[in-house]
Design a protein around this motif. Structure first.
Motif: not given
Ligand code: 5RP
Length: 218
Positions: A7, A28, A31, A82-84, A94, A96-100, A103, A121
């Motif tokens: 990362k 966010t 990464t 980054g991406a999931d 994307k 996973g960190g709830a910022a979609l 983003e 990923k």
């Protein structure tokens, strides 16, 4: 190399896409955090950043990087995040960190989306990672029922409120072979703010951290 080292390597590699004197879009997650830290080393060469989350705002400001309101910007040459999951067409899951939502907004404005990810990923078919859907709180049960009609299995992400004051449903059970279609269908459900499929606005470049070094896909 460890996953964190991969990362870190892609976070550093993304600096080559940041033009001098620009405002850069920043994502966010863990990464993206490595990218932010790398950006700190060239902060004298950029004007500042637009951020996709309050968490990234905090990190950027901690490094002395000025953070701009997106509404004051008319040009954003690059967005780095980054991406999931990311497939071979550079479509992503994307959120996973709830910022979609933020983003998706910042990446929509950007001329280039640079995705930075470790090799775990990179997938052939999206969907092993559940698709996050940001939902207006009062619509949660209705949206969940509509998602079931589309063949998904939604799970309420308990205890999480997004930066926009909404909740997240994580949708399991999809093998996403038509990502653009599913992204559009999810957006049609009343009460959905946005969903974590980034297919209509996919990445332009993927910097993938592998044991053999950083690989570039376009
Ligand atoms: C946050 C995101 C992140 O980009 C995604 O979750 C990847 O995070 P990480 O780099 O920590 O694996 O979409 O909403």
């Amino acid at each position: 190399m460890t996953q964190n080292e991969l990362k870190e390597a892609v976070g550093r590699a993304a600096l080559q896409y940041v033009p001098d004197d620009c405002i850069v879009g920043v994502g966010t997650g863990s990464t993206a955090n490595y990218f932010i830290d790398a950006l700190g080393t060239m902060k004298g060469r950029i004007k500042g950043a637009v951020s996709s989350s309050e968490a990234s705002v905090k990190r950027l400001m901690g490094l002395g990087i000025e953070v701009f309101d997106l509404n004051t910007i008319d040009k954003l040459p690059v967005y780095v995040d980054g991406a999931d999951e990311i497939n071979h067409q550079l479509q992503m899951i994307k959120g996973g960190g709830a910022a979609l939502t933020r983003e998706k907004i910042v990446s929509a404005v950007a001329e280039q989306f640079i995705c930075i990810a470790d090799e775990s990923k990179y997938v052939t078919v999206l969907g092993k990672f559940p698709v996050p859907v940001e939902v207006i709180p009062m619509a949660r049960s209705y949206v969940a029922r509509e998602i079931v009609k589309l063949g998904g299995h939604p799970a309420y992400r308990e205890g999480v409120i997004t930066d926009n004051g909404n909740v997240i449903l994580d949708v399991h059970g999809w093998q996403v072979t038509e990502a653009t279609k599913l992204e559009t269908e999810l957006n049609q459900i009343v009460g959905v703010v946005t969903n974590g499929l980034f297919a209509r606005r996919r990445a332009d470049v993927l910097l993938l951290g592998t044991a053999d070094g950083v690989k570039t896909y376009k």
